[in-house]
Design a protein around this motif. Structure first.
Motif, short mmCIF file in Angstrom:
data_model
loop_
_atom_site.label_atom_id
_atom_site.label_comp_id
_atom_site.label_asym_id
_atom_site.label_seq_id
_atom_site.Cartn_x
_atom_site.Cartn_y
_atom_site.Cartn_z
N ASP A 101 61.49 30.60 50.97
CA ASP A 101 60.74 31.33 51.89
C ASP A 101 59.78 30.54 52.92
O ASP A 101 59.15 30.95 53.80
N ALA A 102 60.00 29.08 52.71
CA ALA A 102 59.15 28.27 53.51
C ALA A 102 59.79 28.00 54.94
O ALA A 102 61.04 28.50 55.21
N VAL A 103 58.92 27.77 55.84
CA VAL A 103 59.22 27.99 57.28
C VAL A 103 58.92 26.36 57.97
O VAL A 103 58.26 25.68 57.35
N VAL A 104 59.49 26.19 59.02
CA VAL A 104 59.29 25.08 60.15
C VAL A 104 58.20 25.27 61.03
O VAL A 104 58.50 26.25 62.03
N VAL A 105 57.16 24.58 61.18
CA VAL A 105 55.97 24.96 62.35
C VAL A 105 56.21 23.60 63.28
O VAL A 105 56.30 22.74 62.60
N THR A 106 56.58 23.84 64.68
CA THR A 106 56.68 22.81 65.67
C THR A 106 56.00 23.19 66.68
O THR A 106 55.50 24.13 67.11
N GLY A 107 55.71 21.79 67.44
CA GLY A 107 54.72 22.08 68.57
C GLY A 107 55.11 20.57 69.34
O GLY A 107 55.64 19.64 69.03
N GLY A 113 49.70 25.64 71.69
CA GLY A 113 50.72 26.62 71.17
C GLY A 113 51.71 25.80 69.98
O GLY A 113 51.66 24.76 70.00
N TYR A 114 52.54 26.70 69.30
CA TYR A 114 53.30 26.18 68.41
C TYR A 114 54.58 27.32 68.09
O TYR A 114 54.30 28.41 68.43
N GLN A 115 55.63 26.90 67.43
CA GLN A 115 56.60 28.02 66.98
C GLN A 115 56.82 27.81 65.66
O GLN A 115 56.67 26.74 65.31
N VAL A 116 57.30 29.16 64.83
CA VAL A 116 57.54 29.08 63.44
C VAL A 116 59.10 29.53 63.66
O VAL A 116 59.62 30.15 63.97
N GLU A 130 48.46 29.54 72.57
CA GLU A 130 47.40 29.20 73.04
C GLU A 130 46.62 28.20 71.80
O GLU A 130 45.59 27.75 72.15
N ALA A 131 47.10 28.08 70.52
CA ALA A 131 46.51 27.40 69.55
C ALA A 131 46.57 25.84 69.74
O ALA A 131 47.35 25.28 70.44
N SER A 132 45.30 25.24 69.44
CA SER A 132 45.43 23.82 69.83
C SER A 132 45.45 22.96 68.65
O SER A 132 45.89 21.73 68.60
N ALA A 133 45.49 23.50 67.42
CA ALA A 133 45.68 22.98 66.10
C ALA A 133 46.27 23.63 65.22
O ALA A 133 45.95 24.90 64.91
N VAL A 134 46.95 23.29 64.31
CA VAL A 134 47.76 24.07 63.16
C VAL A 134 47.48 23.35 61.71
O VAL A 134 47.71 22.19 61.54
N TRP A 135 47.43 23.95 60.93
CA TRP A 135 47.16 23.48 59.47
C TRP A 135 48.30 24.36 58.64
O TRP A 135 48.50 25.49 58.69
N ALA A 136 49.17 23.59 57.70
CA ALA A 136 50.19 24.27 57.03
C ALA A 136 50.07 24.38 55.52
O ALA A 136 49.78 22.96 55.13
N TYR A 137 50.07 25.56 54.84
CA TYR A 137 49.92 25.51 53.50
C TYR A 137 50.84 26.15 52.83
O TYR A 137 51.75 26.77 53.46
N GLN A 138 50.87 26.05 51.39
CA GLN A 138 51.90 27.10 50.79
C GLN A 138 51.62 28.35 50.96
O GLN A 138 52.76 29.17 51.30
N ASN A 139 50.44 29.06 51.04
CA ASN A 139 50.30 30.22 51.10
C ASN A 139 49.66 30.72 52.60
O ASN A 139 49.12 31.77 52.79
N GLY A 140 49.92 29.76 53.75
CA GLY A 140 49.32 30.23 55.10
C GLY A 140 49.43 29.29 56.00
O GLY A 140 49.71 28.10 55.79
N GLY A 173 36.62 22.54 69.02
CA GLY A 173 38.27 22.52 69.10
C GLY A 173 38.84 21.11 69.99
O GLY A 173 39.78 20.75 69.84
N PHE A 174 37.83 20.36 70.62
CA PHE A 174 38.11 19.09 71.42
C PHE A 174 38.44 18.14 70.41
O PHE A 174 38.93 17.13 70.84
N VAL A 175 38.11 18.07 69.07
CA VAL A 175 38.37 16.96 68.24
C VAL A 175 39.60 17.39 67.33
O VAL A 175 39.85 16.45 66.55
N LEU A 176 40.08 18.66 67.38
CA LEU A 176 41.27 19.08 66.41
C LEU A 176 42.31 19.34 67.26
O LEU A 176 42.28 20.30 68.18
N HIS A 177 43.42 18.85 67.19
CA HIS A 177 44.79 18.96 67.86
C HIS A 177 45.78 18.83 66.92
O HIS A 177 46.00 18.15 65.94
N ALA A 178 47.11 19.49 67.52
CA ALA A 178 48.35 19.34 66.92
C ALA A 178 48.24 19.62 65.60
O ALA A 178 47.72 20.69 64.99
N ALA A 179 49.30 18.98 64.57
CA ALA A 179 49.44 19.45 63.23
C ALA A 179 48.63 18.81 62.01
O ALA A 179 48.53 17.45 62.34
N ASN A 180 48.05 19.62 61.34
CA ASN A 180 47.34 19.09 60.18
C ASN A 180 46.24 17.98 60.35
O ASN A 180 46.40 16.91 59.99
#
Length: 424
Positions: A101-107, A113-116, A130-140, A173-180
């Motif tokens: 059930d896992a997905v791939v998050v890209t940007g 922004g990003y895509q699932v 519009e998102a500037s940063a994304v964190w990926a977890y098992q449950n969210g 937001g200015f200090v957080l960007h991209a993935a994890n």
């Protein structure tokens, strides 16, 4: 013509032919070039070996898909056949969810922004602009949206794409960007011979700490609420680990550093546990704390005033393991630790409170603990062990790097060659 001139002309000609052949412009010796560029085996006993289009940044196994991240693209291969199934342009890619059930998050870098993506087909399941940063977890999947000084943190179900909660997060937001992007928590303890993400995504912690210009905003992920905002002192560092806020103090005095840790529970800042003299290795020198404590999930690594290492449950302060001066912790998660004494490695079970396996002759070995295997790497040798009893699941002579420990085997990479080594 002088011999030196001939040597120079020959060298230039050789370089020119090599460049032309490698870029595909012109190859005067196709059979010779094919022999030069042919790869040797990554390791004996692999099910398959695949030549990649570049140097991978990360590799994940999602169900029957092997997802490979490059600097400017991401692609997937079938785990059984090694046939490429899809490819997409992206500057970063991470995996969220569990199992099939896992997905791939890209940007894209420097682009909001990003895509699932569906890991099996590469089709877009959900997109954000519009998102500037994304964190990926098992449950969210947690993303950060900012409009000026107003930022909002939102959690989503990885597979269904439904919103779980949303919380105000101030102007961070200015200090957080991209993935994890890095958060004030713990840094994973392991070895450079195994990729940092070999264990796959972790569960979303009970509390998330967000840096905000010297402050830390603490979000309760069960309720999706901002529960506390803290300001650290000049000799302090804040880490949010195990559902607690750890305030780590390092005071320079008498030519040394005096350490102390206080663990509190938001929102009322109630002290849960504290320890004087506990060094969580957050300072390099001069008591300047410039890094997060080492550990794995809810467990942190500390050193007592006598130089003895110990593993501590960050939630309640319990000592899970306490060593002598010769013992060194190589790797840890929330269930097991790998400890070296001399040339002997031991696997320590927190649930059983004792060593559950041992291996000799591993003086120079490194290790990483993952859900499916403990990976031990020594010069020219990779071993995968069952975490519960030390049974050898796979062992090969290889100089390759371990990128992923999947449910059924290891993904090894040497240069641009990827191979799948099944467990026995």
């Amino acid at each position: 013509m002088a011999s030196g001139t001939w040597k120079g002309v020959t060298l230039v000609a050789a370089v020119t032919v090599t460049v032309l052949a490698s870029t595909g412009v012109w190859n005067p010796f196709p059979q010779l070039w094919e022999w030069v560029s042919t790869s040797g085996p990554v390791a004996p006993g692999t099910r398959w070996q695949q030549r990649l289009g570049g140097t991978p940044q990360s590799i994940s196994v999602v169900g029957e898909s092997v997802v490979v991240e490059y600097r400017t693209s991401v692609e997937a291969y079938n785990l059984t056949t090694a046939v490429k199934t899809w490819q997409s342009d992206a500057d970063w890619a991470v995996t969220a969810g569990q199992g099939s059930d896992a997905v791939v998050v890209t940007g894209r870098l420097l682009t909001k922004g990003y895509q699932v993506l569906d890991a099996r087909t590469g089709t877009v399941k959900r997109s954000d602009t519009e998102a500037s940063a994304v964190w990926a977890y098992q449950n969210g999947i947690v993303d950060l949206h900012c409009a000026g000084d107003d930022c909002r943190l939102t959690a989503w179900d990885p597979r269904a794409g439904t919103r779980l909660w949303s919380a105000e997060a101030g102007g961070i937001g200015f200090v957080l960007h991209a993935a994890n992007p890095d958060l004030p928590d713990s840094r994973r303890l392991g070895t450079g011979d195994v990729d940092d993400d070999a264990a796959g995504p972790a569960m979303m912690p009970g509390l998330l700490g967000l840096p905000d210009n010297g402050k830390v905003r603490v979000i309760d992920t069960a309720t999706g609420k901002l529960v506390q905002t803290l300001q650290s002192g000049p000799d302090q560092r804040i880490a949010v680990v195990g559902g607690r806020v750890l305030t780590i103090t390092g005071t320079a005095k008498d030519g040394t550093c005096y350490y102390g840790v206080v663990a509190t529970s938001p929102p009322n800042n109630r002290t849960v546990w504290k320890r004087d003299g506990l060094n969580l290795r957050t300072a390099e020198s001069d008591c300047k704390q410039d890094r997060d404590p080492a550990g794995g999930y809810d467990v942190v690594l500390g050193v007592d005033p006598y130089g003895r290492q110990e593993l501590i449950n960050a939630s309640d302060g319990r000592i899970l393991w306490y060593g002598d001066k010769s013992a060194e912790v190589l790797a840890v998660d929330d269930r097991y630790a790998v400890i070296r004494t001399g040339d002997t490695l031991r696997g320590w079970s927190f649930a059983r409170g004792k060593a559950v396996w041992g291996q000799n002759g591993r003086e120079k070995a490194g290790a990483m603990v993952t859900p499916y295997a403990v990976i031990v790497v020594s010069p020219g040798r990779v071993t995968a062990l069952n975490p519960t009893n030390g049974t050898v699941k796979a062992e090969v002579r290889t100089e390759s790097k371990v990128f992923t420990a999947a449910p059924g085997g290891l993904i090894l990479v040497s240069g641009r060659d990827m191979a799948y080594l099944p467990y026995s």
